[in-house]
Design a protein around this motif. Structure first.
Motif, PDB file in Angstrom:
ATOM      1  N   ASP B 554     -12.987  -2.191   3.068  1.00  0.00           N
ATOM      2  CA  ASP B 554     -14.061  -1.581   3.621  1.00  0.00           C
ATOM      3  C   ASP B 554     -14.142   0.116   3.835  1.00  0.00           C
ATOM      4  O   ASP B 554     -13.349   0.601   5.086  1.00  0.00           O
ATOM      5  CB  ASP B 554     -14.954  -2.112   4.871  1.00  0.00           C
ATOM      6  N   SER B 555     -14.816   0.864   2.972  1.00  0.00           N
ATOM      7  CA  SER B 555     -14.440   2.103   3.231  1.00  0.00           C
ATOM      8  C   SER B 555     -15.580   2.784   4.718  1.00  0.00           C
ATOM      9  O   SER B 555     -14.734   3.916   5.106  1.00  0.00           O
ATOM     10  CB  SER B 555     -15.466   3.207   2.011  1.00  0.00           C
ATOM     11  N   SER B 556     -16.208   1.686   4.971  1.00  0.00           N
ATOM     12  CA  SER B 556     -16.454   2.202   6.103  1.00  0.00           C
ATOM     13  C   SER B 556     -15.886   2.457   7.511  1.00  0.00           C
ATOM     14  O   SER B 556     -16.313   2.771   8.438  1.00  0.00           O
ATOM     15  CB  SER B 556     -17.554   1.600   6.700  1.00  0.00           C
ATOM     16  N   GLN B 557     -14.973   1.764   7.265  1.00  0.00           N
ATOM     17  CA  GLN B 557     -14.038   1.665   8.633  1.00  0.00           C
ATOM     18  C   GLN B 557     -12.693   2.920   8.900  1.00  0.00           C
ATOM     19  O   GLN B 557     -12.747   3.020   7.302  1.00  0.00           O
ATOM     20  CB  GLN B 557     -12.829   0.601   8.693  1.00  0.00           C
ATOM     21  N   PRO B 558     -12.384   3.161   9.718  1.00  0.00           N
ATOM     22  CA  PRO B 558     -11.724   3.996   9.464  1.00  0.00           C
ATOM     23  C   PRO B 558     -10.442   4.043   8.892  1.00  0.00           C
ATOM     24  O   PRO B 558      -9.831   2.485   9.155  1.00  0.00           O
ATOM     25  CB  PRO B 558     -12.047   4.878  11.198  1.00  0.00           C
ATOM     26  N   VAL B 559      -9.876   5.194   8.501  1.00  0.00           N
ATOM     27  CA  VAL B 559      -8.868   4.603   7.258  1.00  0.00           C
ATOM     28  C   VAL B 559      -7.304   4.199   8.150  1.00  0.00           C
ATOM     29  O   VAL B 559      -7.160   3.402   7.986  1.00  0.00           O
ATOM     30  CB  VAL B 559      -8.454   5.872   6.393  1.00  0.00           C
ATOM     31  N   GLU B 581      -1.080  -3.344  -5.364  1.00  0.00           N
ATOM     32  CA  GLU B 581      -0.693  -1.964  -6.645  1.00  0.00           C
ATOM     33  C   GLU B 581      -1.538  -0.273  -6.634  1.00  0.00           C
ATOM     34  O   GLU B 581      -2.062   0.523  -6.924  1.00  0.00           O
ATOM     35  CB  GLU B 581      -0.299  -2.822  -7.763  1.00  0.00           C
ATOM     36  N   THR B 582      -3.255  -1.680  -6.593  1.00  0.00           N
ATOM     37  CA  THR B 582      -4.848  -0.473  -6.872  1.00  0.00           C
ATOM     38  C   THR B 582      -4.107   0.616  -6.189  1.00  0.00           C
ATOM     39  O   THR B 582      -3.933   1.168  -6.292  1.00  0.00           O
ATOM     40  CB  THR B 582      -5.728  -1.725  -6.481  1.00  0.00           C
ATOM     41  N   PHE B 583      -3.968   0.113  -4.132  1.00  0.00           N
ATOM     42  CA  PHE B 583      -3.594   1.382  -3.157  1.00  0.00           C
ATOM     43  C   PHE B 583      -2.717   1.775  -3.483  1.00  0.00           C
ATOM     44  O   PHE B 583      -3.229   3.573  -2.960  1.00  0.00           O
ATOM     45  CB  PHE B 583      -3.670   0.352  -1.923  1.00  0.00           C
ATOM     46  N   THR B 584      -2.063   2.394  -4.187  1.00  0.00           N
ATOM     47  CA  THR B 584      -0.916   2.930  -4.552  1.00  0.00           C
ATOM     48  C   THR B 584      -1.663   4.166  -5.816  1.00  0.00           C
ATOM     49  O   THR B 584      -1.252   5.478  -5.484  1.00  0.00           O
ATOM     50  CB  THR B 584       0.484   2.712  -5.623  1.00  0.00           C
ATOM     51  N   ASP B 585      -2.828   4.134  -6.205  1.00  0.00           N
ATOM     52  CA  ASP B 585      -3.268   5.046  -7.556  1.00  0.00           C
ATOM     53  C   ASP B 585      -4.498   5.336  -6.338  1.00  0.00           C
ATOM     54  O   ASP B 585      -5.251   6.116  -6.396  1.00  0.00           O
ATOM     55  CB  ASP B 585      -3.771   4.384  -8.272  1.00  0.00           C
ATOM     56  N   GLY B 586      -4.484   5.136  -4.769  1.00  0.00           N
ATOM     57  CA  GLY B 586      -6.119   5.420  -4.298  1.00  0.00           C
ATOM     58  C   GLY B 586      -6.690   6.617  -3.748  1.00  0.00           C
ATOM     59  O   GLY B 586      -5.137   7.539  -4.148  1.00  0.00           O
ATOM     60  N   GLU B 587      -7.458   7.289  -3.005  1.00  0.00           N
ATOM     61  CA  GLU B 587      -7.921   8.928  -2.820  1.00  0.00           C
ATOM     62  C   GLU B 587      -6.944   8.630  -1.197  1.00  0.00           C
ATOM     63  O   GLU B 587      -6.976  10.044  -1.082  1.00  0.00           O
ATOM     64  CB  GLU B 587      -9.043   8.624  -3.238  1.00  0.00           C
ATOM     65  N   GLU B 588      -6.900   7.383  -0.681  1.00  0.00           N
ATOM     66  CA  GLU B 588      -6.797   7.583   0.162  1.00  0.00           C
ATOM     67  C   GLU B 588      -4.996   7.880   0.661  1.00  0.00           C
ATOM     68  O   GLU B 588      -4.374   7.022   0.611  1.00  0.00           O
ATOM     69  CB  GLU B 588      -6.854   6.618   1.745  1.00  0.00           C
ATOM     70  N   PRO B 589      -4.671   9.436   1.415  1.00  0.00           N
ATOM     71  CA  PRO B 589      -3.464   9.255   0.946  1.00  0.00           C
ATOM     72  C   PRO B 589      -2.037   8.250   1.986  1.00  0.00           C
ATOM     73  O   PRO B 589      -1.332   7.431   1.451  1.00  0.00           O
ATOM     74  CB  PRO B 589      -2.814  10.527   1.539  1.00  0.00           C
ATOM     75  N   LEU B 591      -3.623   5.268   2.789  1.00  0.00           N
ATOM     76  CA  LEU B 591      -3.524   3.614   2.409  1.00  0.00           C
ATOM     77  C   LEU B 591      -2.592   3.112   0.762  1.00  0.00           C
ATOM     78  O   LEU B 591      -1.905   3.015   1.088  1.00  0.00           O
ATOM     79  CB  LEU B 591      -5.014   2.847   1.880  1.00  0.00           C
ATOM     80  N   GLN B 592      -2.096   4.327   0.282  1.00  0.00           N
ATOM     81  CA  GLN B 592      -1.510   4.639  -0.674  1.00  0.00           C
ATOM     82  C   GLN B 592       0.102   5.017  -0.490  1.00  0.00           C
ATOM     83  O   GLN B 592       0.770   4.163  -0.604  1.00  0.00           O
ATOM     84  CB  GLN B 592      -1.553   6.160  -1.766  1.00  0.00           C
ATOM     85  N   GLY B 593       0.584   5.312   0.664  1.00  0.00           N
ATOM     86  CA  GLY B 593       1.526   5.206   1.380  1.00  0.00           C
ATOM     87  C   GLY B 593       2.133   4.034   1.861  1.00  0.00           C
ATOM     88  O   GLY B 593       3.108   3.182   1.809  1.00  0.00           O
ATOM     89  N   GLU B 594       0.657   3.586   2.470  1.00  0.00           N
ATOM     90  CA  GLU B 594       1.082   1.981   3.171  1.00  0.00           C
ATOM     91  C   GLU B 594       1.990   1.475   1.654  1.00  0.00           C
ATOM     92  O   GLU B 594       2.435   0.250   2.150  1.00  0.00           O
ATOM     93  CB  GLU B 594       0.693   1.286   3.627  1.00  0.00           C
ATOM     94  N   ALA B 595       0.549   0.853   0.598  1.00  0.00           N
ATOM     95  CA  ALA B 595       0.601   0.237  -0.600  1.00  0.00           C
ATOM     96  C   ALA B 595       2.334   0.647  -1.310  1.00  0.00           C
ATOM     97  O   ALA B 595       2.892  -0.690  -0.705  1.00  0.00           O
ATOM     98  CB  ALA B 595      -0.488   0.345  -0.955  1.00  0.00           C
ATOM     99  N   LYS B 596       2.394   1.960  -1.178  1.00  0.00           N
ATOM    100  CA  LYS B 596       3.678   1.733  -2.026  1.00  0.00           C
ATOM    101  C   LYS B 596       4.766   1.956  -0.777  1.00  0.00           C
ATOM    102  O   LYS B 596       6.246   0.503  -1.968  1.00  0.00           O
ATOM    103  CB  LYS B 596       4.077   3.505  -1.832  1.00  0.00           C
ATOM    104  N   ARG B 597       4.963   1.801   0.300  1.00  0.00           N
ATOM    105  CA  ARG B 597       5.915   1.088   0.906  1.00  0.00           C
ATOM    106  C   ARG B 597       6.454  -0.418   1.272  1.00  0.00           C
ATOM    107  O   ARG B 597       7.222  -0.875   1.327  1.00  0.00           O
ATOM    108  CB  ARG B 597       5.533   1.483   2.259  1.00  0.00           C
ATOM    109  N   ILE B 598       5.006  -1.276   1.379  1.00  0.00           N
ATOM    110  CA  ILE B 598       5.109  -2.061   1.213  1.00  0.00           C
ATOM    111  C   ILE B 598       5.773  -3.007  -0.146  1.00  0.00           C
ATOM    112  O   ILE B 598       6.189  -3.895  -0.247  1.00  0.00           O
ATOM    113  CB  ILE B 598       3.562  -3.246   1.551  1.00  0.00           C
TER     114      ILE B 598
END
Lengths: 261, 772
Positions: B554-559, B581-589, B591-598
């Motif tokens: 939900d992109s309306s939620q704060p990141v 995996e999807t979020f590792t390429d996302g635009e939000e840094p 979310l990208q960082g958390e996804a990579k860490r997970i």
């Protein structure tokens, strides 16, 4: 020219053998009636008022603990009034607060002696000195006949006792709350000469005392229209007769104040 | 409040660790002109605690042989009071003898001008005299005793100071147990609720009276220019240890009955609650001695391996400005305990040497010669604060003296609750809780309907309501979920209050439905949304995952909300693998960082090519992690279901397990370096309450557990196992017991975490939460 009431009080005071001193004052200190106000009288149990003051003062200074439990020991036990004299040596304990209550309500001499040991006799006298009271002194424990024989008596004068009661009534002993608390203990029900002369619905904070030949009483009569202090002291006579006269004098004074107000 | 997440052995038990020093370094003075020398060591003296000089210049040393003594300990059967004197007048202390022995759990010593000596054990004060001058005490009068069922070796009597014709005595929280302190004249003072208290009595132990209260363990006392000071050790999770100017009738805020951690809303540690007093300043860990010398206050820190010097200057506000200097710093094998001023003005201090709480046969004695110019002027406060603010003095006096008759107390407190002064109301609330006045519950609940003047007020009121609602045996725990849920569901409460209540509520509370959490996620209040997403992530029911996924997408939620949801989904990694995996390429840094860490913490994603120091090279790690990290990222890692899983055992800000210490305020307790060391080398030092015991029973079974406090001796011993579950063993069945040398927190956490992860985690833990 003496007022009729003052004259009547003198007559009553002279109606029994011995010496009677008294001082009646408004709580602001204005003296209404007095006789032998600077005469030194033995105080019997009325000296327990300065002792109670010292206990509360030391409590506020964190020198003593209001809730500490004290063993009731033979060395403290003194006959005369009270109940702790009957307790077995070292078998029971009682807290400071309850010692104070017993000292005032039952005039318990054992409780008094325990409190004297707790706060120290010299401290009581220093406290009186600090209040500008030079004649009010605790000089022996209760029922110490040897000390009494040596002339070591607990003493005060009508003027100083009256000052003490006025101080309490004005809320100026330490602070208003402590003064009120102290008066609350003195107010606990008991039968006394002054109490018997005041209508039951009026609160009286009082402490009487009596030993052979001596009767005393320090009281704040919390008459809503006009609270006032009454101090009576008698010596070299019969305590029974003194007390009867004190009651009569109290009635006389109260009627007079009631009419004025 | 329950935390249903499965606990496992990877739980992170934080130990209270020393400043990192290179192993094996001798203690050294950090101030020019000071000279430090070793006077003696084992076997001449072992495991020393309190020390004192008598007026003949002889040094008295409490030597412990009973503190958590193991079965194979070979020393004397009882504690001894050793005496070290100068046999030939050459200025050197060279002759040892035993002044007195036969003690158990001896702690401290003080010598009078007439050479009578006070020996303090956890349960009594002895007055010793050597009447024939042979250097051996031949009179031993027990002048004060502490009667209790508790037998923990310390946290009871310890502090002692001779002031004129009086003694001050410090008594710790006694492991929460009730006790009576009995003086030589038979006077008794009861203590309930586990309230550390300082008492005063005459030199012969008569006329005992309470002087001040609300301490954890006022281990040592001293007087400077008429002012009493003490050092107070800290509860498990409410640092730091305290240097306190002890005012008569002062309340310093701690009551064990509200919980050992020290984070209960009805406890205060630095004057946070009306009627409680603040500390002068924090001290090093585990202070065991304080004295006044040359205008300074000197403190030994057992846990930080140092001697500290404090210069106090009065300030206009009635407090002190403080300048602290570390005068002596040692390594992990420097454990200063007692301290004394010698006749020549030098300082002597005893050294326990080893981190082991059980007696171990080591010990040292040091002398620190001070330069003549090291002198300052100490001035006591011209306008000291009273024990309370004027608006509370009446309430305080009555509470301290318990002078309101019991039958009049409810009415009296009711009146206090009705005042317009929130401080007086909160004072009364705390008093009501202390007195367990359940009949006033409706009044407190009525107050709860008013707008709280602060979050602290709100929490304290809530905690008092909870406290009164509980059966006595259930008290001292967290606020009940039922009450918290009522608050969460009450629309008349502010969003901030509801968020606070939600953060404390068990995420699996039956009344807390997904529907409600969804509603909160739609709130205008970000704090309420954050509390809701964290509760959602912490639930154990799998129905949380679709909602978490929904929020992540939900992109309306704060990141920040979405990132919390993403971390929550990691508990079901296999199912949401592709999403990460999807979020590792996302635009939000973020979310990208958390996804990579997970992915990384699950062994997937890019492997680390970082070079890391060896695990034991703590200095290199400290340098590497000196750079600040991202606290929010660290917090998500702390609570993450993958990786170190810190929150499986540790609680932080009301969220997490309770096997290990609550780490909510660790940032104000220990240094960054010590936090790092705790993570990388958890067994290097273990706080005493978290020392695991290895227990072998008659039938050959082995257990490992933390001993739980318990009053009385009914032959049963309760322990908590590594998963936080309680087990009980009959004392008779334990054939062998010994303290474990390793923490149950695993080593090697650095293996899976990146350097940035560790930076973030450390930064999160170091955040100062006092303001919250």
């Amino acid at each position: 020219m003496q007022s009729p009431i003052a004259q009547r009080l003198q007559e009553l005071a002279g109606s029994v053998p011995g010496k009677i001193g008294y001082q009646i004052a408004r709580v602001d200190g204005e003296v209404l009636y007095s006789q032998l106000s600077d005469e030194v009288f033995p105080q019997a149990s009325a000296i327990k008022v300065p002792l109670l003051m010292e206990v509360l003062a030391q409590r506020e200074e964190a020198k003593i603990d209001w809730n500490a439990a004290h063993p009731i020991l033979k060395k403290h036990q003194a006959g005369g009034s009270g109940v702790l004299f009957e307790f077995s040596d070292g078998c029971s304990q009682i807290c400071t607060q309850d010692l104070c209550t017993l000292m005032i309500v039952l005039s318990d001499n054992t409780a008094t002696n325990m409190l004297i040991e707790l706060v120290g006799m010299a401290s009581v006298n220093q406290r009186m000195e600090s209040l500008g009271l030079t004649q009010t002194r605790l000089q022996r424990v209760m029922m110490d006949m040897d000390a009494r024989a040596r002339g070591e008596e607990n003493v005060s004068t009508p003027r100083e006792a009256c000052q003490i009661m006025c101080l309490l009534a004005q809320g100026k002993f330490i602070n208003q709350e402590i003064s009120d608390e102290l008066l609350g203990i003195l107010r606990k029900p008991k039968s006394t000469a002054i109490r018997n002369g005041i209508p039951a619905e009026i609160a009286v904070a009082t402490k009487p005392g009596a030993i052979p030949g001596v009767a005393t009483e320090w009281a704040l009569i919390e008459y809503p229209k006009q609270p006032y202090v009454a101090v009576f002291m008698g010596k070299e006579g019969s305590e029974k007769e003194f007390n009867e006269v004190f009651t009569e004098m109290t009635r006389c004074i109260h009627e007079s104040i009631d009419k004025k107000e | 409040m329950k935390f249903p997440r499965l606990l496992n052995l990877s739980c992170l038990i934080f130990a209270l660790l020393p400043e990192m020093q290179s192993i094996g370094a001798e203690p050294r003075s950090l101030i020019d002109g000071c000279t430090l020398e070793l006077v003696a060591s084992e076997p001449a003296l072992v495991t020393p605690i309190g020390i004192a000089f008598d007026n003949q210049g002889r040094l008295l040393i409490v030597e412990s042989h009973t503190h958590q003594r193991s079965e194979d300990y070979e020393g004397p059967a009882t504690d001894r009071l050793r005496m070290l004197s100068d046999s030939d007048g050459d200025g050197h202390l060279d002759q040892w003898q035993t002044f007195a022995d036969g003690f158990r759990h001896a702690m401290n010593v003080a010598a009078r001008a007439d050479n009578a000596v006070y020996l303090v054990t956890r349960s009594d004060v002895h007055l010793l005299r050597d009447t024939d001058g042979d250097g051996i005490a031949d009179v031993n009068d027990r002048i004060v005793k502490l009667e209790t069922d508790i037998d923990y070796p310390h946290n009871a009597l310890s502090g002692i100071y001779i002031a004129g014709d009086s003694l001050y005595l410090g008594v710790g929280e006694n492991f929460g147990g009730d006790y009576e302190l009995v003086g030589s004249d038979g006077r008794r003072i009861k203590n309930t609720g586990g309230v550390g208290t300082i008492y005063k009595c005459k030199l012969d132990g008569s006329r005992l009276t309470r002087w001040a209260e609300g301490f954890w363990n006022p281990f040592s006392l001293c007087v400077a220019d008429g002012d009493l000071f003490c050092v107070d050790n800290d509860p498990d999770a409410s640092p730091p240890c305290r240097l306190i100017n002890v005012l008569p009738t002062g309340d310093y805020g701690f009551r064990f009955e509200y919980g050992r951690a020290g984070v209960h809303p009805l406890q205060a540690w630095n004057g946070e609650l009306p009627g409680t007093l603040p500390m002068v300043c924090g001290t090093g860990e585990a202070p065991t001695a304080i004295l006044f010398h040359r205008g300074y206050l000197w403190v030994t820190s057992w846990g930080d391996h140092r001697i500290e010097r404090y210069e106090l200057k009065p300030e206009k506000d009635g407090g002190y400005a403080v300048e602290q200097k570390i005068v002596v710093q040692g390594d992990a094998d420097f454990r200063p305990t007692g301290m004394a001023i010698s006749p020549d003005g030098s300082l002597y201090f005893a050294d326990w040497v080893d981190r082991s709480y059980p007696v171990h046969g080591k010990g040292r004695l040091w002398r620190l010669e001070l330069p003549p110019e090291m002198q300052t002027e100490f001035k006591s406060l011209e306008n000291p604060r009273g024990a309370v603010a004027p608006n509370l003095s009446s309430l305080h006096s009555k509470r301290w003296n318990r002078s309101v008759p019991k039958d009049a107390l409810p009415r009296f407190l009711l009146d206090a609750l009705a005042t317009g002064d929130p401080q007086q109301r909160l004072f009364a609330v705390r008093w009501i809780a202390e007195e367990h006045l359940t009949e006033l519950l409706p009044e407190l609940e009525r107050l709860q309907n008013e707008t709280p003047p602060s979050q602290r007020y709100y929490l304290a009121l809530l905690a008092a309501i909870d406290w009164l609602n509980r059966e006595p045996k259930q008290r001292g725990r967290d606020i009940a979920d039922e009450l918290l849920f009522q608050e969460v569901a009450n629309p008349s409460r502010s969003a901030e209050s509801r968020a606070l209540a939600l953060s404390l509520l068990s995420p699996d509370d039956q009344k807390l439905t997904l529907k409600e959490l969804r509603e909160f996620l739609g709130s205008d209040s970000v704090p309420l949304r954050l509390a809701a997403i964290r509760s959602l992530a912490d639930r154990s029911n799998s129905d949380r995952f679709p909602v978490l996924e929904e929020v992540v997408r939900d992109s309306s939620q704060p990141v920040v909300i979405r990132a919390e949801a993403l971390v929550g989904l990691a508990a079901n990694f296999d199912k949401y693998h592709n999403l990460f995996e999807t979020f590792t390429d996302g635009e939000e840094p973020l979310l990208q960082g958390e996804a990579k860490r997970i992915l990384r913490l699950n062994g997937l994603g890019p492997l680390h090519s970082e070079e890391k120091p060896a695990a034991g090279d703590l200095q290199a790690w400290s340098d590497l992690l000196a750079e600040p990290g991202n606290a929010e990222s660290g917090r998500r890692l702390f609570h993450s279901p993958v990786g170190p899983q810190c929150s499986a055992c540790h609680r932080h800000s009301g969220r997490g397990g309770n096997v290990g210490p609550d780490l909510s305020q660790i940032g104000s307790q220990i240094s960054r370096e010590r936090v790092i060391t705790s993570i990388l080398d958890p067994s290097r030092e273990i706080a005493p309450h978290f020392l695991p015991w290895i227990l072998v029973t008659d039938d050959g079974q082995t257990f490992v557990g933390l001993r739980l406090p318990k009053g009385g001796d009914d032959g049963l011993e309760p322990y908590a196992d590594t998963a936080g579950k309680t087990f009980v063993l009959p004392s008779e069945s334990i054939a062998h017991r010994e303290p474990a040398t390793s923490s149950i927190m695993p080593a090697g956490l650095d293996k899976n975490l990146s350097i940035q992860d560790l930076r973030d985690l450390v930064t999160f833990l170091m955040e100062d939460k006092k303001g919250n």
